[in-house]
Design an enzyme around this catalytic site. Structure first.
Site, short mmCIF file in Angstrom:
data_model
loop_
_atom_site.label_atom_id
_atom_site.label_comp_id
_atom_site.label_asym_id
_atom_site.label_seq_id
_atom_site.Cartn_x
_atom_site.Cartn_y
_atom_site.Cartn_z
N ASP A 49 39.82 65.72 75.35
CA ASP A 49 40.45 65.92 74.23
C ASP A 49 39.41 65.30 73.11
OD1 ASP A 49 42.77 66.44 72.65
OD2 ASP A 49 43.77 66.02 74.48
N GLU B 169 43.75 73.55 69.84
CA GLU B 169 45.17 73.58 69.57
C GLU B 169 45.39 73.95 68.18
OE1 GLU B 169 48.87 70.47 69.62
OE2 GLU B 169 47.02 69.79 68.60
N ASP C 60 50.01 47.66 86.54
CA ASP C 60 50.50 47.09 85.05
C ASP C 60 51.28 48.30 84.55
OD1 ASP C 60 48.90 49.20 84.44
OD2 ASP C 60 47.65 47.98 82.93
N ASP D 99 53.41 67.44 74.81
CA ASP D 99 53.91 67.62 73.60
C ASP D 99 55.36 68.69 73.86
OD1 ASP D 99 52.33 66.16 71.99
OD2 ASP D 99 51.10 67.97 71.67
N ASP E 128 45.72 54.96 84.90
CA ASP E 128 44.58 54.49 84.45
C ASP E 128 43.57 55.53 84.96
OD1 ASP E 128 44.20 53.54 87.06
OD2 ASP E 128 45.43 51.84 86.36
N ASN F 182 46.61 49.65 89.13
CA ASN F 182 46.69 48.32 89.24
C ASN F 182 47.80 47.48 88.96
OD1 ASN F 182 46.65 48.70 86.58
ND2 ASN F 182 45.10 47.53 86.28
C1 GLC Z 1 48.50 67.15 68.51
C2 GLC Z 1 48.70 66.29 69.93
C3 GLC Z 1 49.93 65.52 69.74
C4 GLC Z 1 49.54 64.61 68.74
C5 GLC Z 1 49.14 65.36 67.57
C6 GLC Z 1 48.50 64.26 66.51
O1 GLC Z 1 49.57 67.94 68.31
O2 GLC Z 1 48.91 67.08 71.27
O3 GLC Z 1 50.16 64.88 71.18
O4 GLC Z 1 50.74 63.77 68.39
O5 GLC Z 1 48.28 66.24 67.79
O6 GLC Z 1 47.19 63.97 67.02
CA CA Z 2 47.14 50.67 85.01
#
Ligand code: GLC
Ligand code: CA
Length: 558
Positions: free
Chosen positions: A101, A259, A28, A332, A32, A26
């Site tokens: 996530d 992670e 901005d 990251d 999205d 869109n």
């Molecule tokens: C994990 C994520 C990272 C985030 C951190 C805190 O390492 O991959 O992007 O900043 O956690 O949530």
């Molecule tokens: Ca957008």
């Protein structure tokens, strides 16, 4: 003999989307959900099986969505829950699964739980977070340093206590000792599973259980102490994950990946063991954390012998016990080709293909980060005010401010390792703003978008994109790529990464030149019958003595 049980998530290839930077529908300047929906055919054509979405939940964006204000709402910049439902449905129609996530080590300080928790010591949410009195002198309860620089404690004026935040002060840590917190998380997870999502990538999940004594950490920089021994893989983490498994995960057919910074292979066997009922696999960090000089910061490449040692250790030590994940980069980490390959124009494509070969033929589930399949590179940052990432900005202030590095040295580290390298917009075409947006992108588009973009590469059969596509197809065709055993050859060779895979009577030999030199190489065995199943340099026959071209890679099956 096949030691590993066959399951879909071992055979799958995952593609990570960082929604903010993927596709803006869109104008901005912010990616999205509708943008992702428009791009599903591109992903289906590439051949990936699972999309991992970095957080799309309601968030004030102190850490780009990793600070969640409401787990059951969509970030307004990204769209609505209807957009999400449409994304899930259309993805499923195209045979793509969606992995969410899950950020439950902490919430945003604007989450309702925290807003209530901070009010006083007498309300049902008071123990949802980790609150402590300061030391007598009014100082922080201990010396821990946050991952984003500065103390890990913040004094709260209303409650008149400190709360723990291992990340930014807008990311207070949840108190997993409190069973109401755990069950609130499980309820939320079930709500998403009942919608039909296919998995969870669990943010810093090995940090949820803290040593309740909260002891001071070893001093790291004259100012603060290291929390790692008291937080990473803490006392009850396996108990909590088994509970999560019983309560939620075991009731659905999900793919789960944790992670887990600072994890060892011994711990990994518990998290991701075939029989331990916790997670399917984890992300280990050794190959991406190697060589940090001040914390994670360095501007030097990892020597190949070290890279081989680390990757091979994970391959062999988990064999028969637990499943590996495979990755070179994510949101990251800097761009794979700039970090492990060679992003100079003459070597960018060939070294990106070499890296794909090296990673995807190892044993484990491979993860592709958006744009990696195009060979996208780091951004040529030249000024500190070009960065948006809280980690980079805070680290610069702390490290240059305390004269631990000169400005130029820190800029060189940021150029090499800043997370913003991965977060510049996906390059879709050579249009203005790389086809990512019709407006002004929230982070600038890499100036190399005219050569490096999806449109050009989809139309060029020799592109990095088509090489990834081919590698993904090979995985579907040869089960040895998924299930074969791994064996490193040429352990001490400083330019070549050579390994073998074995399944029953089949073998693969994977050979990758990690250097810009021509390398003379004697094949480790004489072969009469073999197929070259993939090559980035048109190699058709193997000579017993070969001259390997810069960044050449190939795989033979025999
Ligand atoms: C994990 C994520 C990272 C985030 C951190 C805190 O390492 O991959 O992007 O900043 O956690 O949530
Ligand atoms: Ca957008």
């Amino acid at each position: 003999m096949r030691k590993n049980k066959e399951t879909w998530w071992k055979e799958a290839v995952v593609y990570q989307i960082y929604p903010r930077s993927f596709m803006d529908s869109n104008g901005d300047g912010i990616g999205d959900l509708q943008g992702i929906i428009h791009s599903l055919d591109y992903l289906a054509d590439l051949g990936v099986d699972v999309i991992w979405l970095s957080p799309i939940y309601d968030s004030p964006n102190d850490d780009n969505g990793y600070d969640i204000r409401d787990y059951q709402r969509i970030m307004k910049e990204f769209g609505t829950m209807d957009d999400f439902d449409m994304l899930l449905e259309q993805a499923h129609q195209k045979g793509l699964k969606i992995m969410m996530d899950l950020v439950v080590n902490h919430t945003s300080d604007e989450h309702e739980w925290f807003v209530k928790s901070r009010q006083n010591t007498d309300n049902p949410y008071r123990d949802y977070y980790i609150w402590r009195e300061g030391k007598k002198s009014g100082l922080e309860p201990n010396n821990w340093e946050s991952c984003f620089s500065g103390s890990a404690w913040q004094y709260d004026e209303t409650r008149e206590m400190f709360y723990l935040h291992l990340f930014s002060k807008k990311q207070p840590d949840l108190n997993w000792e409190n069973s109401r917190v755990r069950h609130a998380v499980y309820d939320m997870m079930r709500w998403w599973c009942d919608k039909g999502i296919d998995g969870f990538r669990m943010d810093v999940i090995n940090m949820i259980s803290k040593d309740e004594e909260l002891p001071d950490g070893k001093n790291i920089n004259g100012l603060f102490g290291d929390f790692s021994p008291y937080v990473m893989n803490g006392p009850k983490v396996h108990e909590f994950l088994r509970e999560m498994h019983d309560e939620v995960l075991s009731h659905y057919d999900l793919m789960t990946v944790g992670e887990t910074p600072n994890v060892t292979t011994e711990e990994a066997k518990k998290y991701a063991g075939e029989e331990t009922n916790e997670l399917n696999m984890i992300f280990q960090f050794e190959h991406v954390e190697f060589g940090g000089e001040i914390g994670k910061w360095t501007d030097k490449k990892i020597p190949l012998v070290e890279l081989k040692r680390i990757m091979s250790k994970w391959q062999t030590e988990l064999e028969g016990h637990a499943w590996n994940s495979l990755y070179w980069n994510n949101h990251d980490q800097p761009r794979a080709v700039s970090r492990f390959g060679d992003d100079r124009p003459q070597y960018r494509e060939i070294s990106a293909k070499m890296l794909a070969t090296c990673l995807h033929f190892m044993k484990g589930t491979p993860y592709i980060y958006q744009g990696e399949e195009l060979g996208m590179t780091n951004y040529p940052f030249s000024q500190i005010d070009q960065f948006k990432d809280i980690e980079s900005i805070n680290a610069y202030k702390e490290i240059v401010g305390n004269q631990r590095l000169e400005h130029d040295q820190m800029m060189s580290c940021l150029r090499f390792k800043s997370r913003d390298n991965a977060r510049t917009p996906m390059q879709w075409s050579n249009n203005k703003q790389g086809g990512f947006t019709t407006g002004k992108p929230w982070l600038p588009v890499n100036p190399n978008k005219d050569e490096v973009n999806a449109e050009v590469e989809v139309n060029n059969p020799n592109s990095v994109y088509h090489y990834y596509k081919k590698i993904i197809q090979l995985r579907k065709k040869h089960s040895i790529i998924v299930y074969g055993d791994y064996e490193l050859l040429e352990e001490r060779h400083e330019q070549l990464f050579v390994y073998r895979r074995c399944l029953e009577n089949e073998h693969l030999l994977v050979l990758c030149n990690f250097s810009d030199e021509v390398i003379k190489y004697k094949m480790p065995m004489q072969l009469e019958q073999y197929d070259v199943i993939i090559t980035n340099n048109q190699r058709k026959v193997l000579e017993s003595e070969m001259e390997l071209q810069p960044y050449e890679a190939f795989v033979i099956k025999y």
